[in-house]
Design an enzyme around this catalytic site. Sequence first.
Site, short mmCIF file in Angstrom:
data_model
loop_
_atom_site.label_atom_id
_atom_site.label_comp_id
_atom_site.label_asym_id
_atom_site.label_seq_id
_atom_site.Cartn_x
_atom_site.Cartn_y
_atom_site.Cartn_z
N SER A 1 37.65 40.08 29.57
CA SER A 1 36.82 41.10 28.92
C SER A 1 37.34 42.53 29.10
CB SER A 1 35.37 41.01 29.41
OG SER A 1 35.29 41.29 30.78
N LYS B 1 26.28 44.59 31.50
CA LYS B 1 27.33 45.61 31.41
C LYS B 1 26.76 46.94 30.91
CE LYS B 1 31.16 42.37 30.81
NZ LYS B 1 32.08 41.73 29.86
#
Length: 347
Positions: free
Chosen positions: A259, A302
């Site tokens: 990611s 996140k």
Amino acid sequence: GILFIDEIGELDNILQNKLLKVLEDKRVEFSSSYYDPDDENTPKYIKYLFDNGAPADFVLIGATTREPGELNPALRSRCTEVYFEPLSSKDIEKIVLNAANKLEVTLEDGVAELISRYTIEGRKAVNILTDAYGFALYSNKSNCKDSVQITLKDIEEVISIGRYVPFERNKDEKEYEVGHIYGLGVSGFLGSTLEIEAAVFTAKKKGAGTVRFNETAGSMAKDSVYNAASVIRKFTDKDIRDYDIHVNVVGGGKIDGPSAGAAITMCVISALLDKPLKQDIALTGEISLRGKVKPVGGIFEKIYGARRKGIKLVLVPKDNENEIPKGLKDIEVRAVGDIEELLSIVF
């Protein structure tokens, strides 16, 4: 009725299976080594319960801080799952101010904000405050309980003695910087920012350039760097083999997924072209060889981590658009599909 079990994840597998059977049968059975069915002195209702069980038709509500995958799958399949948002810095500040009112003490400006940097738990925030209160009382020469003020110095003393570590450090004040960007990661149920930097040097010998990345990072993260190198070659017309590229995750964070690919790509392009990047942006997403930004996990966590850091804009993959929390006021989240969109925003 309703049965509420706090910390349901702490039940071992045997107990979870027993609970599952009660839910299915809507009846609970009793057993005890002290029960003697032949004892004539045993009350009839006790004998009835042991022989026939008791009705147990209830709604089960369980709370846990464990990962959902750690619960019994059969038990989970019968549940509606509700995920709670972690406390924000503002929530912690509010808790500290309420606790100060109950203690009937005054706080120096910035005390609540300082405590909020060191915890995401209300209980721990109150503990830090009460420890500082005790320290302030001890340090107060007049011994007058009515005039106690908790200062920043008191909090710093408690933080130092307790070896508390801030969840997020203060962000650099620079608006733009070359070869420096924020990525996003997840650990458990908490999101955090990853500080990524890149340095690019012309190789001593043409075509003999090297790419170096953190040794502690996982193999998928290292693959992200090589994917980034291929994408950069395609979009900048520069042969990266003519350069020595060094990518570093500050603090040596172990990244076990792809990611950070988008962030690494932008960071290297910035260093390669000597173009400064915006420093109030954080991004997440896997980068494909064709320059597409592919979906990743942990979007909710996140975004929360970026908020704690004071990030103003978060960029997520287009395919993760439905996972963006609704009603965000203090942070902007945009979905991007490819590297061209990324380039137009981050520079």
